[in-house]
Design an enzyme around this catalytic site. Sequence first.
Site, PDB file in Angstrom:
ATOM      1  N   ASP A 166       0.843  -1.194   0.000  1.00  0.00           N
ATOM      2  CA  ASP A 166       0.000   0.000   0.000  1.00  0.00           C
ATOM      3  C   ASP A 166       0.885   1.254   0.000  1.00  0.00           C
ATOM      4  OD1 ASP A 166      -1.912   1.983   0.457  1.00  0.00           O
ATOM      5  OD2 ASP A 166      -3.102   0.703   1.760  1.00  0.00           O
ATOM      6  N   ASP A 167       0.811   2.041  -1.064  1.00  0.00           N
ATOM      7  CA  ASP A 167       1.564   3.313  -1.159  1.00  0.00           C
ATOM      8  C   ASP A 167       3.069   3.102  -1.302  1.00  0.00           C
ATOM      9  OD1 ASP A 167      -0.918   4.401  -0.602  1.00  0.00           O
ATOM     10  OD2 ASP A 167      -0.244   5.663   1.039  1.00  0.00           O
ATOM     11  N   CYS A 215      -5.620   5.148  -2.868  1.00  0.00           N
ATOM     12  CA  CYS A 215      -5.758   3.711  -2.595  1.00  0.00           C
ATOM     13  C   CYS A 215      -7.008   3.052  -3.165  1.00  0.00           C
ATOM     14  CB  CYS A 215      -5.712   3.468  -1.085  1.00  0.00           C
ATOM     15  SG  CYS A 215      -4.257   4.148  -0.251  1.00  0.00           S
ATOM     16  N   ASP A 234      -0.655  -0.343  -4.919  1.00  0.00           N
ATOM     17  CA  ASP A 234      -1.820   0.349  -5.494  1.00  0.00           C
ATOM     18  C   ASP A 234      -1.465   1.668  -6.165  1.00  0.00           C
ATOM     19  OD1 ASP A 234      -1.240   1.484  -3.028  1.00  0.00           O
ATOM     20  OD2 ASP A 234      -3.193   1.051  -2.145  1.00  0.00           O
TER      21      ASP A 234
END
Length: 619
Positions: free
Chosen positions: A32-33, A68, A306
């Site tokens: 994530d990120d 996201c 993402d």
Amino acid sequence: MKFSATVTLILGICASIKAAKTRPNIVFIFTDDQDLRHGSLETQRAVQRHLAAKGTTFTNHYSTVAVCCPSRVSLMRGQAAHNTNNTAIRAPGGGYPKFVASAENENYLPHWLSKADYNAEYIGKLFNGNSLLNYSPGPLGWRHIDVLLEPYINTHNTVVMSENGARPKHYSGFQQTDVIRIKALERLRLLIDEENPFFLMISPTAPHVQNLYDPPAPPARYYGLFNDTTVPRTPNFNPPQKYQKGKPSWLRDLAPLNSTQIDEIDLLYQRRLESLRGVDDIVDDVVEMLEKRGIIDNTYIIYSTDQGYHLGTHRHSGKSLPYLEDSNIPLVVRGPGVPQGVISRTPSTVTDFAPTFLEIAGLAPELHPPFFDGASLLTAWKHPNTPALAKKKEAINVEYWGSAYTEIPTWSSGDYGVYFPGVYLDNDYKTMRVVGEKSSWMYSRWCTNDTELYNTTDDPYELKNLANLTDPHTRRVKSRLNALLMVTKSCTKSTCRDPWSIIQPPSPRHGKRVETLHDALDPHYDAFYEAFPLVTIDECMNYQFAANEGPFFPPSAQFELGLEYRNSTDNFAYATADPIETIAENSPLAGGWEQRQATYETLVKAARVLTDREINNPS
């Protein structure tokens, strides 16, 4: 005759079982990120050893929306965000409740994999908005799903999850990435023992910030490991005013970063790298189990995220911007037929994952959904440096609706579009990237009527905005990219996959179709491409509204936008998950070396069901 028919039936069943066992398995590890441009991938020893060295690294993989939930929905549906209408992390723009209200939860990746007789399972963060308010029933389609829940999704040191829609549990004394690793390994063990091939997606929140802007809490065993590391001081890190004044909207008014902000950016970078070491443990253990069970050579392992992340570039830190740091993201693939130790520049996006997985699964084309905007990457994964494949994918649309926000706690902002420090309202934009063999460009149009144009071949740090130059070549590039963006900002299906197809000049030179930007730059086509009006966003509305985003080409596009394949969700709203009693973080920080090899049985013993007051929302 009966005996012969019985033998034929048995042979058919055996052949079917054998085919199921020989079809490839898929393990998708999804962070994530995670940044690509700041070098986090290079610090991950397990990713480099087990995946990059044993597979192919794709350096031109992109998120089509740099936040996201919209990016994850695009992945799961194989569609651009303008067609899913999930364009933000919360209402009215997006979130899991909007995904359900649109009925898109009834027709996305796990349903299609099930049609191919794959056991599709998920562990970790699915969407923003999976919460204590809506955990039951669990997300549809998955044979097994164990999902992180709001308001604890981004709290790495307080782990709350719901398994298949059951009452949420708190895993006291454990760090989030460890919980996801332990659970994923248990599911992997069970999946390997079954007849059907499997798809297992493992999605930790790392290296996402904790809550709104605190650095992530890594496993305790890695805390401090990168204390001497600083963010690479690239030319666009805290750039001088001569470059910043060329930026659009609120960005041009940002003051230079001060020493406190730079120190906090470095601290955030350190904790991000440490949190990714926990993800490395997932990679290590997954590969070890696949090797021990003898199925590593028949399993695709995909590593990605993402969207990207920027740390100090263009005087800001966070995501939600159109620049390379936020849109160009990691992708490493290992599996059957994928060359080892190769680096490829073939472009791709998150919308391409779903059709790729369905091709791997062998699902008959007539059973594929009709609305894919992306295309399968399987041929490109197996032949990663094929020029024809790269040329076909060179045009990449990036879009955004909603505020930008910093993820540094002591941020002090200017006055442009701010309703509290560090949040910037005027951040809607449409972006066209061309990643070509001969040249690469980025062109953006903003809701503030600002225009950006960067020659990313000569200016990879996107510092010199060329939009106001009037020389013939720059004007020519800008007109072509504007026409291309006019199509991609509202494209659907085949027009997303081949946007040049509907902006063909009426008199092609030498009878040759325009297939790339290089083709389109022929001066013979100037009048045709310059006739297209500027892409425009009338107001900074922070959510998708077709009437605000005209004109459209073709004009019918404004009436499509994926509506044939989803319910309308106009004026969508939902409550936030704010329980009466919140659960405290582990103290001290969880994830010490004693938990590196913790068993599933130990984890289960540490779990407890949440009380009513820990679940209920007082509103």
